[in-house]
Design a protein around this motif. Structure first.
Motif, PDB file in Angstrom:
ATOM      1  N   VAL A   7      44.874  42.397  44.654  1.00  0.00           N
ATOM      2  CA  VAL A   7      43.739  41.790  43.975  1.00  0.00           C
ATOM      3  C   VAL A   7      43.655  40.334  44.419  1.00  0.00           C
ATOM      4  N   VAL A   8      42.457  39.898  44.785  1.00  0.00           N
ATOM      5  CA  VAL A   8      42.218  38.503  45.142  1.00  0.00           C
ATOM      6  C   VAL A   8      41.321  37.891  44.072  1.00  0.00           C
ATOM      7  N   VAL A   9      41.644  36.681  43.662  1.00  0.00           N
ATOM      8  CA  VAL A   9      40.813  35.945  42.700  1.00  0.00           C
ATOM      9  C   VAL A   9      40.685  34.506  43.187  1.00  0.00           C
ATOM     10  N   GLY A  10      39.501  33.945  42.993  1.00  0.00           N
ATOM     11  CA  GLY A  10      39.266  32.560  43.380  1.00  0.00           C
ATOM     12  C   GLY A  10      39.297  31.641  42.180  1.00  0.00           C
ATOM     13  N   THR A  11      39.712  30.402  42.413  1.00  0.00           N
ATOM     14  CA  THR A  11      39.698  29.399  41.357  1.00  0.00           C
ATOM     15  C   THR A  11      39.364  28.032  41.923  1.00  0.00           C
ATOM     16  N   ASP A  12      38.649  27.252  41.116  1.00  0.00           N
ATOM     17  CA  ASP A  12      38.415  25.850  41.457  1.00  0.00           C
ATOM     18  C   ASP A  12      39.022  24.943  40.384  1.00  0.00           C
ATOM     19  N   GLY A  13      39.802  25.546  39.497  1.00  0.00           N
ATOM     20  CA  GLY A  13      40.460  24.791  38.438  1.00  0.00           C
ATOM     21  C   GLY A  13      39.647  24.657  37.165  1.00  0.00           C
ATOM     22  N   SER A  14      38.396  25.087  37.179  1.00  0.00           N
ATOM     23  CA  SER A  14      37.561  24.990  35.984  1.00  0.00           C
ATOM     24  C   SER A  14      38.040  25.990  34.934  1.00  0.00           C
ATOM     25  N   ASP A  15      37.689  25.733  33.677  1.00  0.00           N
ATOM     26  CA  ASP A  15      38.042  26.672  32.606  1.00  0.00           C
ATOM     27  C   ASP A  15      37.487  28.054  32.902  1.00  0.00           C
ATOM     28  N   SER A  17      36.823  29.470  35.847  1.00  0.00           N
ATOM     29  CA  SER A  17      37.565  30.174  36.902  1.00  0.00           C
ATOM     30  C   SER A  17      38.956  30.578  36.421  1.00  0.00           C
ATOM     31  N   LEU A  18      39.551  29.804  35.529  1.00  0.00           N
ATOM     32  CA  LEU A  18      40.870  30.175  35.008  1.00  0.00           C
ATOM     33  C   LEU A  18      40.785  31.380  34.081  1.00  0.00           C
ATOM     34  N   ARG A  19      39.644  31.584  33.427  1.00  0.00           N
ATOM     35  CA  ARG A  19      39.453  32.812  32.651  1.00  0.00           C
ATOM     36  C   ARG A  19      39.434  34.020  33.597  1.00  0.00           C
ATOM     37  N   ALA A  20      38.793  33.876  34.742  1.00  0.00           N
ATOM     38  CA  ALA A  20      38.793  34.956  35.738  1.00  0.00           C
ATOM     39  C   ALA A  20      40.206  35.200  36.265  1.00  0.00           C
ATOM     40  N   VAL A  21      40.973  34.145  36.459  1.00  0.00           N
ATOM     41  CA  VAL A  21      42.360  34.271  36.921  1.00  0.00           C
ATOM     42  C   VAL A  21      43.187  35.033  35.894  1.00  0.00           C
ATOM     43  N   ARG A  22      43.015  34.715  34.621  1.00  0.00           N
ATOM     44  CA  ARG A  22      43.761  35.432  33.585  1.00  0.00           C
ATOM     45  C   ARG A  22      43.407  36.924  33.578  1.00  0.00           C
ATOM     46  N   ARG A  23      42.121  37.234  33.716  1.00  0.00           N
ATOM     47  CA  ARG A  23      41.701  38.644  33.746  1.00  0.00           C
ATOM     48  C   ARG A  23      42.284  39.338  34.978  1.00  0.00           C
ATOM     49  N   ARG A  34      49.696  43.284  43.816  1.00  0.00           N
ATOM     50  CA  ARG A  34      49.879  41.891  44.241  1.00  0.00           C
ATOM     51  C   ARG A  34      48.636  41.119  43.824  1.00  0.00           C
ATOM     52  N   LEU A  35      48.822  39.884  43.373  1.00  0.00           N
ATOM     53  CA  LEU A  35      47.694  39.029  43.032  1.00  0.00           C
ATOM     54  C   LEU A  35      47.692  37.835  43.974  1.00  0.00           C
ATOM     55  N   VAL A  36      46.610  37.692  44.704  1.00  0.00           N
ATOM     56  CA  VAL A  36      46.442  36.569  45.625  1.00  0.00           C
ATOM     57  C   VAL A  36      45.414  35.635  45.001  1.00  0.00           C
ATOM     58  N   ILE A  37      45.825  34.404  44.721  1.00  0.00           N
ATOM     59  CA  ILE A  37      44.943  33.410  44.116  1.00  0.00           C
ATOM     60  C   ILE A  37      44.525  32.438  45.207  1.00  0.00           C
ATOM     61  N   VAL A  38      43.218  32.232  45.342  1.00  0.00           N
ATOM     62  CA  VAL A  38      42.674  31.400  46.406  1.00  0.00           C
ATOM     63  C   VAL A  38      41.954  30.192  45.818  1.00  0.00           C
ATOM     64  N   VAL A  95      42.941  27.117  50.915  1.00  0.00           N
ATOM     65  CA  VAL A  95      42.233  27.405  52.157  1.00  0.00           C
ATOM     66  C   VAL A  95      41.134  26.375  52.361  1.00  0.00           C
ATOM     67  N   VAL A  96      41.094  25.764  53.533  1.00  0.00           N
ATOM     68  CA  VAL A  96      40.010  24.837  53.863  1.00  0.00           C
ATOM     69  C   VAL A  96      38.749  25.650  54.127  1.00  0.00           C
ATOM     70  N   GLY A  97      37.676  25.301  53.459  1.00  0.00           N
ATOM     71  CA  GLY A  97      36.408  25.980  53.695  1.00  0.00           C
ATOM     72  C   GLY A  97      35.576  26.117  52.445  1.00  0.00           C
ATOM     73  N   GLU A  98      34.455  26.768  52.616  1.00  0.00           N
ATOM     74  CA  GLU A  98      33.561  27.044  51.499  1.00  0.00           C
ATOM     75  C   GLU A  98      34.120  28.222  50.699  1.00  0.00           C
ATOM     76  N   PRO A  99      33.907  28.241  49.380  1.00  0.00           N
ATOM     77  CA  PRO A  99      34.520  29.275  48.541  1.00  0.00           C
ATOM     78  C   PRO A  99      34.225  30.714  48.965  1.00  0.00           C
ATOM     79  N   VAL A 100      32.987  31.051  49.219  1.00  0.00           N
ATOM     80  CA  VAL A 100      32.653  32.440  49.545  1.00  0.00           C
ATOM     81  C   VAL A 100      33.336  32.869  50.838  1.00  0.00           C
ATOM     82  N   ASP A 101      33.209  32.071  51.876  1.00  0.00           N
ATOM     83  CA  ASP A 101      33.835  32.412  53.153  1.00  0.00           C
ATOM     84  C   ASP A 101      35.354  32.488  53.036  1.00  0.00           C
TER      85      ASP A 101
END
Length: 152
Positions: A7-15, A17-23, A34-38, A95-101
């Motif tokens: 499972v991959v999940v993205g975060t920018d540190g906002s509340d 995105s952290l709710r998505a990380v918890r889910r 495996r959980l990959v946090i980006v 990862v250096v780059g735009e979130p979606v990519d």
């Protein structure tokens, strides 16, 4: 149908995105996946006026982390939240780059079978006009996408 393995999940540190990380952490724990946090970030530049201006205009919808230090700190916090939610195998990636990519590249590289994102920006006027991370992900992803309701 088999359980998800990576499972991959993205975060920018906002509340949000952290709710998505918890889910994602709870789901990964339940599936023994495996959980990959980006955290996608942009390197700091001598002249970041354009980025600062975008952040002022877009506010919470800016989706921009500047510098590897803040990205690493964001990932430490997110990994803690994911483990608290039940994930046992957690791999953080800055990862250096735009979130979606960045997210789609990590999904391909890690051979993930689920991508988790929050819904922030999905229903906003700005998101409709400029596009949003969740809508771009859902449109471009080659794997299952879980859009978690993370905003009020």
């Amino acid at each position: 149908m088999s359980a998800y393995r990576t499972v991959v999940v993205g975060t920018d540190g906002s509340d949000s995105s952290l709710r998505a990380v918890r889910r994602a952490g709870a789901l990964a724990g339940a599936c023994a996946a495996r959980l990959v946090i980006v955290c996608a970030y942009q390197p700091p530049r001598a002249d970041d006026r354009e980025v600062r201006r975008a952040q002022e205009v877009l506010g919470d919808d800016a989706y921009q982390v500047i510098g590897s230090g803040p990205a690493e700190e964001t990932l430490r916090t997110a990994a803690d939240k994911a483990r608290e939610a039940g994930a046992t195998e957690v791999y953080p990636f800055a990862v250096v780059g735009e979130p979606v990519d960045a997210l789609l590249d990590v999904v391909a590289r890690e051979q993930a079978d689920l991508l988790v994102v929050g819904n922030r920006g999905l229903n906003s006027i700005k998101g409709r006009l400029l596009g949003s991370v969740p809508s771009d992900i859902a449109r471009r992803s080659s794997v299952d996408v879980l859009v978690v309701h993370t905003t009020g």
